[in-house]
Scaffold this active site. Structure first.
Site, short mmCIF file in Angstrom:
data_model
loop_
_atom_site.label_atom_id
_atom_site.label_comp_id
_atom_site.label_asym_id
_atom_site.label_seq_id
_atom_site.Cartn_x
_atom_site.Cartn_y
_atom_site.Cartn_z
N GLU A 25 3.84 8.37 -6.89
CA GLU A 25 4.22 7.71 -8.15
C GLU A 25 3.58 8.44 -9.33
OE1 GLU A 25 2.98 3.60 -8.03
OE2 GLU A 25 3.99 3.12 -9.91
N ASN A 172 11.86 -2.26 -7.93
CA ASN A 172 10.62 -2.29 -7.15
C ASN A 172 9.84 -3.55 -7.50
OD1 ASN A 172 8.11 -1.08 -5.74
ND2 ASN A 172 7.37 -1.46 -7.83
N GLU A 173 9.35 -4.22 -6.52
CA GLU A 173 8.51 -5.42 -6.74
C GLU A 173 9.06 -6.27 -7.88
OE1 GLU A 173 4.28 -4.53 -6.73
OE2 GLU A 173 4.38 -3.87 -4.67
N TYR A 248 -0.62 -4.24 1.42
CA TYR A 248 -1.84 -3.43 1.29
C TYR A 248 -3.00 -4.12 1.98
CZ TYR A 248 0.45 -0.42 -2.14
OH TYR A 248 1.27 0.49 -2.76
N GLU A 304 5.74 0.59 0.92
CA GLU A 304 4.37 0.71 0.40
C GLU A 304 3.44 0.04 1.39
OE1 GLU A 304 3.51 -0.25 -3.72
OE2 GLU A 304 5.49 0.48 -4.34
N GLN A 353 -0.74 6.41 -1.27
CA GLN A 353 0.27 7.34 -1.70
C GLN A 353 -0.10 8.74 -1.24
OE1 GLN A 353 1.21 6.96 -5.88
NE2 GLN A 353 1.46 4.73 -5.78
O1 AHR Z 1 0.98 1.81 -5.11
C1 AHR Z 1 0.47 1.23 -6.25
C2 AHR Z 1 1.30 0.06 -6.76
O2 AHR Z 1 1.24 -0.99 -5.84
C3 AHR Z 1 2.76 0.29 -6.95
O3 AHR Z 1 3.07 0.87 -8.16
C4 AHR Z 1 3.33 -1.09 -6.87
O4 AHR Z 1 4.66 -1.10 -6.40
C5 AHR Z 1 2.35 -1.82 -5.96
O5 AHR Z 1 1.97 -3.03 -6.49
#
Ligand code: AHR
Length: 500
Positions: A25, A172-173, A248, A304, A353
């Site tokens: 990103e 996205n999101e 995450y 992600e 990432q």
């Molecule tokens: O990867 C970092 C961020 O995490 C991304 O931009 C977003 O999609 C997510 O919240």
């Protein structure tokens, strides 16, 4: 004694190479400095792309790259990133660190990078702050080979032939940074935006990905699926080829995620326990997807995932730069094993990432570069790409760790490739115990076994001064007896075996 039974005759699902995908990103030093330094940089580059980084990434066979975000995607206006560089608009990247974005890395540069990496392309479009026209014209610009305003503009900017867009994310999101929408509202927007994502080239389908849930938000999954699948008899797949999932891992809460390098055993197990939760999430959302798409035509795209810790002390908090230890290696190992085991539904996954941001493959500092423990796991697992998952199960595995955050000491996945070579990836999650393991094959009496190992203390990491502390090495400790193989897997390690 643990036993790993492998039924190599029982093929279960195809492991799409894209499960080993990457995400990059416009965030911190992910693109600028990490991947792209510009043609005039003293750092060796090919058309502006760092040669050392691209060469290293080629070794892990990157199958697909997602770009330009993330949250950045829903603020990105692609027209600002084309044409002569000196004329490109400059802006502040308000979402990530408030730094200047000069748009010198845009559409043409992205395709150049993918060409150098030899990977598929995944463009994430802007729904949050962009128009249907903007997204539709981007697709025309990238993929139309005939005469049209956008195709002509591409030619004017130096690219005659259209590119291939393999995947396109429609937002996205959108439940959060992509517009704070409700699932029904987004579902309707999805239906509308995707209508104008045209397949311009005969036989070349752009696979469209709808924004899926955050973690365990099944309401979002259900709301989007219901909206997209209802009243769409001619589009039995709800107008989509994939639905994303973001998850995450961090041992603390969002405010105090914990240090990437300074942690104790409790945090080690807590992190791994949370990583293993990925399986429950896949099961939850898959069960909902099964209701609408029982034939599993729509892929779950975990576009992600990874560890998210506190930033390295002294670095810009908006840059999400973190070190990477054996703990990250184990998180990657168990997560990739889970994806393999659910490859009937999980068709893509992009770790967040690729360079210098969150759980990266590569870290850079000026002209220097280090490969992270996570990089080595991706290298050890590369043979699973495009192979067939086969049945395997572990017996005699103890639980390790503390109270509510216990984890199984061992975890695995097994595949067989088109040449009949069996790949076993085995992780030992225990910080302190080694385990003897017998692998029992159903019919293969191996004539050749190659193995490699990644191991080290739980906090071990590679730094610019000591880049080879954690490194994949040859593993010599396998004995073969007929259809049985024996080995002892050290504490805190990952082993990959190639058996034929
Ligand atoms: O990867 C970092 C961020 O995490 C991304 O931009 C977003 O999609 C997510 O919240």
């Amino acid at each position: 004694m643990a036993k790993l039974y492998i039924n190599e005759r029982k093929k279960q699902s195809h492991i799409n190479p894209e499960i080993y995908g990457q995400f990059s990103e416009h965030l911190g030093r992910g693109i600028y400095e990490g991947l792209y330094v510009g043609e005039d940089s003293p750092i060796p580059n090919v058309k502006g792309m760092r040669k050392d980084v691209v060469d290293a990434l080629k070794e892990i066979k990157v199958p697909v790259l997602r770009w330009p975000g993330g949250c950045f995607a829903d603020e990105y206006h692609w027209m600002e990133g084309i044409g002569p560089k000196e004329g490109r608009k400059k802006m502040i990247n308000t979402h990530w660190g408030g730094v200047l974005e000069d748009n010198s890395f845009g559409t043409h540069e992205f395709f150049e990078l993918c060409e150098q990496l030899g990977c598929k392309t995944y463009i994430n479009g802007n729904v949050g702050s962009g128009t249907v026209q903007e997204m539709s014209e981007w697709v025309e610009y990238m993929t139309f080979g005939g005469v049209s305003p956008m195709a002509d503009l591409r030619r004017k900017n130096g690219r005659e032939e259209p590119w291939k867009v393999d995947y396109l994310g429609v937002g996205n999101e959108n439940w959060g940074c992509g517009g704070n929408m409700t699932p029904e509202y987004y579902g309707n927007l999805y239906r509308r935006y995707q209508t104008y994502v045209r397949d311009y080239k005969k036989g070349e389908h752009i696979r469209k990905i709808a924004c899926g849930p955050n973690v365990d938000d099944t309401e979002w999954t259900e709301g989007v699926l219901k909206t997209c699948f209802t009243h769409s008899p001619s589009h039995a797949h709800g107008f989509m080829d994939g639905l994303s999932l973001h998850y995450y891992v961090h041992p603390g809460g969002w405010q105090h995620k914990g240090s990437a390098t300074q942690f104790d055993e409790t945090e080690w197990y807590k992190t791994l326990n949370k990583a293993l939760y990925m399986e429950e999430l896949i099961n939850q959302h898959s069960a909902l997807m099964d209701q609408y798409d029982p034939d599993k035509k729509v892929g779950m795209m975990v576009d992600e995932w990874g560890d998210w810790f506190d930033v390295e002390p002294g670095t810009n908090p908006g840059f999400l730069y973190q070190q990477n230890t054996m703990r990250d290696a184990l998180v990657a190992a168990v997560t990739l094993n889970i994806f393999n085991k659910h490859s009937d539904r999980v068709k893509m996954a992009c770790i967040a990432q690729m360079v210098n941001v969150l759980q990266s493959m590569v870290l850079t500092e000026g002209p220097r570069m280090v490969l992270t423990p996570t990089y080595h796991v991706f290298h050890m697992y590369r043979h699973h790409q495009d192979a067939e998952l086969v049945e395997s199960w572990l017996q005699g595995v103890e639980e390790v760790g503390v109270m509510r955050t216990q984890v199984p000491s061992l975890q695995e996945s097994v595949s067989v490739d088109k040449d009949g070579v069996i790949t076993v990836t085995l992780a030992n999650l225990s910080v302190e115990s080694a385990y003897p393991v017998d692998l029992v094959l159903t019919e293969t009496a191996p004539s050749q076994v190659e193995a490699s190992i990644l191991t080290g203390a739980m906090q071990a990491c590679n730094t610019f001064d000591e880049p080879d502390v954690v490194k994949e090495g040859k593993f010599e400790g396998v004995t073969v007896n007929g259809r049985e193989l024996s080995l002892t897997i050290p504490a805190c390690s990952v082993i990959s075996l190639r058996i034929q």
